[in-house]
Design a protein around this motif. Structure first.
Motif, PDB file in Angstrom:
ATOM      1  N   HIS A  21      -4.598   0.401   3.789  1.00 25.85           N
ATOM      2  CA  HIS A  21      -3.913  -0.883   3.810  1.00 25.85           C
ATOM      3  C   HIS A  21      -4.917  -2.030   3.742  1.00 25.85           C
ATOM      4  O   HIS A  21      -6.038  -1.913   4.238  1.00 25.85           O
ATOM      5  CB  HIS A  21      -3.083  -1.024   5.094  1.00 25.85           C
ATOM      6  CG  HIS A  21      -1.947  -0.066   5.178  1.00 25.85           C
ATOM      7  ND1 HIS A  21      -0.692  -0.341   4.682  1.00 25.85           N
ATOM      8  CD2 HIS A  21      -1.879   1.184   5.709  1.00 25.85           C
ATOM      9  CE1 HIS A  21       0.105   0.694   4.901  1.00 25.85           C
ATOM     10  NE2 HIS A  21      -0.584   1.627   5.516  1.00 25.85           N
TER      11      HIS A  21
ATOM     12  N   GLN B 168      -3.152   4.106  -4.175  1.00 28.13           N
ATOM     13  CA  GLN B 168      -2.771   2.814  -4.724  1.00 28.13           C
ATOM     14  C   GLN B 168      -3.580   2.454  -5.968  1.00 28.13           C
ATOM     15  O   GLN B 168      -4.805   2.432  -5.948  1.00 28.13           O
ATOM     16  CB  GLN B 168      -2.987   1.755  -3.648  1.00 28.13           C
ATOM     17  CG  GLN B 168      -2.817   0.318  -4.076  1.00 28.13           C
ATOM     18  CD  GLN B 168      -3.236  -0.632  -2.968  1.00 28.13           C
ATOM     19  OE1 GLN B 168      -4.153  -0.345  -2.214  1.00 28.13           O
ATOM     20  NE2 GLN B 168      -2.572  -1.757  -2.877  1.00 28.13           N
TER      21      GLN B 168
ATOM     22  N   TYR C 160       0.833  -1.204   0.000  1.00 28.34           N
ATOM     23  CA  TYR C 160       0.000   0.000   0.000  1.00 28.34           C
ATOM     24  C   TYR C 160       0.867   1.254   0.000  1.00 28.34           C
ATOM     25  O   TYR C 160       1.911   1.306   0.657  1.00 28.34           O
ATOM     26  CB  TYR C 160      -0.954   0.028   1.199  1.00 28.34           C
ATOM     27  CG  TYR C 160      -1.796   1.279   1.219  1.00 28.34           C
ATOM     28  CD1 TYR C 160      -2.836   1.436   0.296  1.00 28.34           C
ATOM     29  CD2 TYR C 160      -1.525   2.310   2.099  1.00 28.34           C
ATOM     30  CE1 TYR C 160      -3.592   2.595   0.278  1.00 28.34           C
ATOM     31  CE2 TYR C 160      -2.283   3.470   2.094  1.00 28.34           C
ATOM     32  CZ  TYR C 160      -3.314   3.612   1.176  1.00 28.34           C
ATOM     33  OH  TYR C 160      -4.039   4.769   1.155  1.00 28.34           O
TER      34      TYR C 160
END
Length: 385
Positions: A122, A92, A62
């Protein structure tokens, strides 16, 4: 004299072996700290297009992650300069899943689809419901010289429950993490679904469970050249994670999945007989050991039957022993087994990890894989029977 000749012969053989392998992406080069998650396709012209995540600041999953690519016009001997396909600014963009549509009459020269995911947190936080993954695609009809504007297909292929981010995301299934196949998608080349674009994927649903049982593999597909998409059923195996699929008969699909339940360390193999919508079976294959990792599959027609190729790190402990196998009976047995990459003695870490396959011709496949503790993504050509 004999010793000298032997030495020269050994050096020649060694040089030939090294020459077969080319570094495509190298950590620390071209503005990226790390490259991960390789995928490769062959365009209608024969050009190879290799994709990867370009991780700007570090090697972690991430962060500021772009999707980058390089093109080869000589079957992988040389590669052109790095280009960026997707840049999600500081967030991302990952899991590149390319597939070439060769059967759309509106694009007689073929059209490249690049599916990908975006994320704002994440993976483990998204798995807890604190973030969102979305699914998109872009296309190119000029051999990856230019790309279309992105199309968001999250509503069609994902089932998130995140109304605070988007009012439309109120699915009772509560899918959280989401990832396209690491590797290529495929197109049905024959049968009632001829032309279907097919992408394996996986998701987690609801709160995290022990042994990763909130994970489940599925797929999505299009029968109208990307105008709309449908979801397959989930494969009947909780804990199935990163997956990739191939056609093995006119209406049959073979899917190979990572086993997030951890034990036993074997690939999960699922079979569909209705064009990849429902799954006839899903079970562990003891002939395919795996260290909880990604794999690649590929198929092509030989006469009226399909040849199936499977590539993975065939080691129950480490990401090592990258092995290529071929089957004439839909993956029940493997008539060809070849070790592609084995760590030298004393090596610690992941010598050969994620990978992808491309058919160069009926006697040769191309292999794109992560090597040497993720420092390089390399390409090699392998002769097949």
């Amino acid at each position: 004299m004999i010793k000298t000749l032997f030495t020269l012969l050994s050096l020649t053989i060694s040089t030939q072996l090294i020459a077969q392998e080319t570094v495509v992406f190298q950590s620390g080069k071209d503005g990226y700290a790390s490259y991960r998650i390789p995928a490769i396709v062959k365009n209608k012209t024969g050009e190879l297009i290799a994709f990867s995540e370009g991780r700007v600041e570090h090697a972690g999953d991430y962060g500021n992650v772009d999707i980058v690519y390089k093109i080869s016009k000589d079957e992988g001997k040389t590669w052109e300069t790095l280009q960026i396909a997707v840049d999600y600014e500081k967030l991302q963009a990952g899991n590149p899943a390319p597939v070439v549509d060769l059967l759309d009459p509106n694009y007689p020269n073929g059209r490249i689809f690049l599916f990908y995911n975006t994320g704002n947190n994440h993976e483990e936080e998204v798995r807890k419901g604190k973030g969102l993954r979305e699914t998109w695609f872009i296309t190119s009809s000029d051999g990856a010289k230019t790309w279309s504007e992105p199309t968001n297909i999250t509503m069609q292929v994902h089932r998130p429950n995140q109304p605070s981010i988007n009012q439309a995301y109120q699915f009772k299934e509560d899918w959280r993490t989401y990832a396209n196949t690491p590797g290529h998608g495929f197109q049905f080349v024959s049968g009632p679904q001829q032309g279907r674009l097919y992408i394996a994927a996986n998701h987690s649903a609801g709160n995290p469970q022990t042994q990763g049982k909130d994970w489940n593999a599925h797929a999505f597909y299009s029968d109208d050249h990307g105008q709309s998409f449908k979801l397959s059923e989930n494969i009947p195996f909780p804990g199935s994670n990163e997956s990739i699929a191939a056609q093995i008969d006119d209406q049959a699909v073979y899917m190979s999945s990572r086993n997030q339940q951890i034990n036993p360390k074997q690939r999960i193999i699922s079979i569909s007989r209705d064009g990849g919508h429902a799954w006839e079976s899903a079970k562990l294959d003891p002939n395919l050991p795996d260290p909880i990792n990604q794999a690649s599959v590929l198929s092509w027609k030989k006469g009226k039957k399909f040849i199936l190729a499977h590539l993975n790190a065939a080691d129950p402990i480490d990401r090592n022993n990258l092995t290529l196998r071929l089957s004439k009976d839909q993956g029940k047995t493997w008539y060809f087994n070849k070790l592609i990459a084995k760590a030298p003695e004393g090596f610690k870490g992941a010598y050969s990890a994620y990978s992808d396959l491309v058919l160069l011709n009926k006697k040769t496949v191309g292999i794109l894989y992560e090597k040497n503790n993720y420092r390089d993504i390399v390409f090699s050509k392998e002769s097949i029977k």
